[in-house]
Structures are given as C-alpha cells and as structure tokens.
Enzyme design. Structure first.
Site, PDB file in Angstrom:
ATOM      1  N   GLY A   1      70.142  11.514  -9.997  1.00  0.00           N
ATOM      2  CA  GLY A   1      70.766  11.574  -8.759  1.00  0.00           C
ATOM      3  C   GLY A   1      69.809  11.189  -7.477  1.00  0.00           C
ATOM      4  O   GLY A   1      69.559  10.010  -7.079  1.00  0.00           O
ATOM      5  N   MET A   2      68.884  12.101  -7.058  1.00  0.00           N
ATOM      6  CA  MET A   2      68.255  12.079  -5.798  1.00  0.00           C
ATOM      7  C   MET A   2      66.626  12.056  -6.110  1.00  0.00           C
ATOM      8  O   MET A   2      65.914  12.114  -5.132  1.00  0.00           O
ATOM      9  CB  MET A   2      68.494  13.352  -5.063  1.00  0.00           C
TER      10      MET A   2
ATOM     11  N   ASP B   1      54.999 -23.165 -37.293  1.00  0.00           N
ATOM     12  CA  ASP B   1      55.964 -22.309 -37.918  1.00  0.00           C
ATOM     13  C   ASP B   1      55.815 -21.189 -38.799  1.00  0.00           C
ATOM     14  O   ASP B   1      56.553 -20.374 -39.089  1.00  0.00           O
ATOM     15  CB  ASP B   1      57.053 -23.409 -38.926  1.00  0.00           C
TER      16      ASP B   1
ATOM     17  N   ASP C   1      75.069  18.060 -17.223  1.00  0.00           N
ATOM     18  CA  ASP C   1      74.271  16.939 -17.253  1.00  0.00           C
ATOM     19  C   ASP C   1      75.214  15.538 -17.800  1.00  0.00           C
ATOM     20  O   ASP C   1      74.919  14.628 -17.002  1.00  0.00           O
ATOM     21  CB  ASP C   1      73.216  17.089 -18.252  1.00  0.00           C
TER      22      ASP C   1
END
Length: 514
Positions: A435-436, A36, A300
């Site tokens: 995105g890409m 503990d 953006d």
C-alpha cells in the site's frame, strides 16, 4: 531461424544436452561449430553441482568442411569411450551443423562397432522443434532404446513391486527449482505410503531403465518434459500416468486423488486389501501444513483482491500460477501467456475463465508491450519479465524458466506440493508493492532525491520535460508517479507535444478523466 537477443526456449540441441547431462554416466558429443558449444559454460555457471558437464564438442572447422566429418566424429566417440567409459554416448548435431546434411547415423553405426558403450544419435529435427520439445523427444528416445534392448535380452523387469511405487519422470538439469520440487514430491509420496522406484533423467542411471515397469504408475510433474515418455510406457507396457501438476492447494488435491484412483484400480485384484483413501491426508495438509489456505482468508491476502497481475512462462507454471492467483487468492489476471506455442490449445483450455486475455508468443517484445499497456500491480514471469518490470517499476515474481542464478537457490524452495504452496504465497505477497510503503518512505525518509526516470519500453522517445514539469512530477507520491508520467507522455505523443510542461500534465489528467 531468427536472430534475437533473448529466447525463451533455446535451440533443440540444448534440450537434448540437458537430458543427456542429467543422467549418470552418459556422455554427449555435440557436432557443432564454435559458438554453439556454450552449454557447458551455461550449466556450470547455473547448476549448483560439483561435477563437470559431460559434454564434448566435436568442432566443425574448415578442415572438417574440406575432408568431411566422419573421421573426426568417429574418432571423438571412440576416444571418449576409452577415456570416460560411459554407459551411453549420445551424438547430437546443432541447427548450424545440420545444414551440412551429413549421414550422422552412419557415423554412429560405425563408432558403435568400435565402442564398448552404447552409441545413439539424437532423433530430433533441429529446425522444427525448440529446446523443450527436443528434451521431451530425447528422453523418450533413450527410454525406448533401453526398454527395447531389455526386451530383446529378456531382461525387462515387468513384475510390479509389492507395495505401491512410482517413477517420477521429467526432473532434469537447468529446470526451474526442479531439485527442490523433486524432494517435495518424494516427501509427499512417502507420506502417502508410495515408494520411489526411479527418478529420471536427473541422477538416474540408464542401467536402471529396464526397472521402470516395476512401478505402479508414472508421475509427470511438468508437461514440457516427460509426457512423451509416459505415453510410450502407457502404450507399450500399459503403465498409467498422472500428469496433473501438484501446484497450489486445489491442484495438489486433484493430483493426490488421481493417484488414489490408480492405486485402487491396480490393487483391486487383492481382495483382502482396504481401498486407498487419502482424503484425511489432503484435509490435514490443507488445513495445518500448508499456510496458503489460511493466508488466502487473511486480511493480508484480501488486500490483494481485485489487483491486476500478468502471468507469463512455460505452459505448466504459467497455467498453474494463473489458477492459483485467480482461484485461491482472488487476484485478477489481466493476461496469462506462454511461450510454448506447441502447447497453446492445452494452455487456453486450462486458463479459460481465469483471465481476461491469453497471449501465446515467443517474442519477448510483445510481452513487454502488453505489460506496458496493461500496467499491472505485479508480474509473474521469467527472467525477461523481471527485466521489463524493473524498467517499468512494476514488481515481478519469477515463476518459470528461463531464469538466472537467483533462481537456483541454495535454500529449500519447492513450488510443488504443500510446502510449495507456502513458497508461492510468500512470492505473491512479497511481489506486490505494499500500500503506502513508498509514500511513507518519502514522508519520513527526508525529501525525495530520486530523479524521475523513463518508464516506457521504447527508447527512441524525443519528449523533454521542463524543469517546472519535473518539479511538479516529483511532488506526486512515488507509488503513482510512474503511472502519471506514462499517461502524460502518452498524451503528449498523441497530441504531437514535444515539451511537457505543467499545463500538459493537467491537460493529460483531464483527458484520462482523473
């Protein structure tokens, strides 16, 4: 008590030790068996501090079980009193040693007669509360002890400061970006002409707790720790408090307006004084200092509009983050959740209208299953959600404790105030896959050499892909490949197909109507 390899909020004694080790010159003694006593290692590893963790373990072993704990506990307290000369020694059992049902208060009373330090027993039910609740209770207990002590000695500083001042309550060790938030809050309050009276518990001295009533009001940046203390000070000393977390442009403005109302109420006896008005400051900061308001209107951020996200964390950060994403950035929150089950009602009220569903649980598997089911564009959660995101190939921004070493940064990264809005905007934008980018990497970076890996959370899958099936899957652009793979495997399981071929892929595609 339950066995788990991941817990969002630890056992109660961890919260007590976090508060004790945040104060200056306070020593904690943990009455516990071996196993503990991991707090020292955890704090030393994560916190960027040079001092030793002021916690000593009074180990419960077979000798203690045979003879009783009193002798050992009292001896440990008196020894540490002589060695460290602390202002306060705090004794806490753990959930394991609580099973012994010993009269630890009696041990404390006896040790107090032999010690120069104050000695108190942490008044926490280790079976009923978790780490955060125990931290809140322990902080209130320490403040109450010293306020009442100052009252009996007629040493309580009750005369308010001439100029507006504040106590910041709830900044403590191992908190999520707490040190950075504290710096940002100090800067914001200084801009408003408000001096800092005390910051507790982090870096605070218990000798100065008698000075808490000098402040005009208390500021509680996090609901999890400090709220009980603020309510006690309000009840006993009629001190108002602000508990709105200044996270995000809108809530920061609300918090400042609440402070303005308190200052004008406290100041109304001074007839010649002009009322406080912070509207110009809010306008200036929102338009020119915080980039978040501008960013939320940029192309953006508009690219993120309508994207699905999931938020999970402690109630303060999860609720604030849900509101920021929904109100300020137009992101759709498929699910908002918290592991603070004791604060479920408040959380539901805060996120109502900002998310599709609410999840209140401290079971990480339920959170993981929900993420796998929803397939969001991004996750905002704790270290555990980061792990889940990696397994499912979903980006994750960490917004709440519990966290690992990456979220104890050396640089300045607050989440509160106007600088915090900039950090959050960066975190949000960088968390979404642009995105890409994945697709462009495949087109211009040579042929894809990545092997398709399993994205399901269940590891007992007996599905196999044929070579032709994998080849077809590899032709699919990377940014949608994981989703198509999951849908195909789901279709195969539902139709008891063990081997996935090209035909299975097209059948799955028709089934989902893609």
């Amino acid at each position: 008590m339950k066995l788990a390899y991941w817990m969002y909020a630890g056992p109660a004694h961890i919260g007590t030790l976090r508060v004790a080790s945040s104060f200056k010159n306070v020593h904690a003694i943990m009455h516990a068996p071996l196993g503990d006593d991991y707090f020292n290692v955890m704090r030393s590893m994560l916190e960027r501090e040079r001092d030793f963790t002021p916690v000593t373990a009074s180990i419960v072993d077979r000798h203690v079980l045979a003879r009783g704990s009193q002798e050992k506990v009292v001896e440990t307290i008196t020894r540490k009193d002589k060695e460290e000369q602390p202002d306060l020694i705090l004794l806490t059992p753990t959930c394991t040693s609580s099973i012994l049902q010993e009269d630890l208060q009696n041990f404390v009373n006896r040790a107090a007669t032999e010690s120069k330090s104050d000695v108190i027993l942490a008044d926490v039910n280790h079976y009923r509360v978790n780490e955060l609740q125990a931290a809140d209770r322990t902080l209130e207990q320490i403040v109450r002890f010293y306020i009442e002590k100052a009252k009996t000695q007629n040493d309580l500083a009750t005369i308010k400061t001439e100029k507006p001042s504040v106590n910041i309550i709830g900044i403590f060790t191992l908190g999520f970006h707490n040190h950075h938030d504290c710096r940002e809050l100090k800067r914001l309050l200084t801009d408003l002409g408000i001096s800092i009276n005390e910051v507790i518990p982090e870096g605070g001295s218990i000798k100065n707790l008698k000075n808490l009533p000098k402040a005009w009001f208390n500021l509680i940046p996090y609901r999890e720790v400090g709220l009980m203390t603020a309510k006690y000070l309000e009840k006993e000393l009629n001190m108002p408090f602000v508990a709105t977390t200044p996270m995000g442009v809108i809530d920061t403005a609300i918090c400042i307006r609440e402070i303005e109302a308190i200052l004008n109420f406290t100041n109304q006896s001074k007839i010649d004084k002009e009322p406080y008005n912070f509207e110009d400051y809010i306008d200036q900061q929102t338009r020119f200092v915080s980039q978040a308001a501008w960013f939320s209107r940029s192309i953006d951020c508009q690219n993120l509009t309508g994207k699905k996200a999931i938020v999970f964390g402690d109630s303060t950060h999860a609720a604030s983050m849900t509101k920021i994403l929904a109100r300020e950035m137009g992101i759709r929150i498929s699910c908002a959740g918290t592991y603070c089950k004791h604060d479920a009602d408040w959380f539901r009220e805060q996120v109502s209208g900002f998310c599709d569903s609410v999840l209140i649980t401290d079971d990480h598997t339920k959170v993981g299953d929900m993420i796998a089911r929803v397939e969001p564009a991004a996750i905002f959660g704790t270290q555990m959600e980061r792990h889940v995101g990696k397994r499912l190939d979903i980006p994750c921004g960490v917004i709440s404790a519990p966290v690992h070493i990456q979220n104890f940064p050396l640089g300045y990264r607050p989440f509160l105030g106007y600088e915090g809005t900039n950090q959050i905007a960066d975190l949000v934008y960088n968390s979404f896959t642009l995105g890409m980018e994945d697709h462009l990497l495949e087109i211009f970076g040579g042929h894809d050499t990545k092997q398709v890996i399993t994205k399901s959370l269940s590891t007992d899958s007996n599905l196999t892909w044929t070579i032709e099936g994998l080849a077809e899957l590899n032709k699919i652009p990377g940014f949608v490949r994981a989703k198509i793979k999951r849908n195909t495997e789901k279709f195969a399981r539902e139709n008891n197909i063990s081997e996935i071929t090209i035909e299975t892929m097209y059948a799955a595609k028709e089934a989902v109507g893609a």
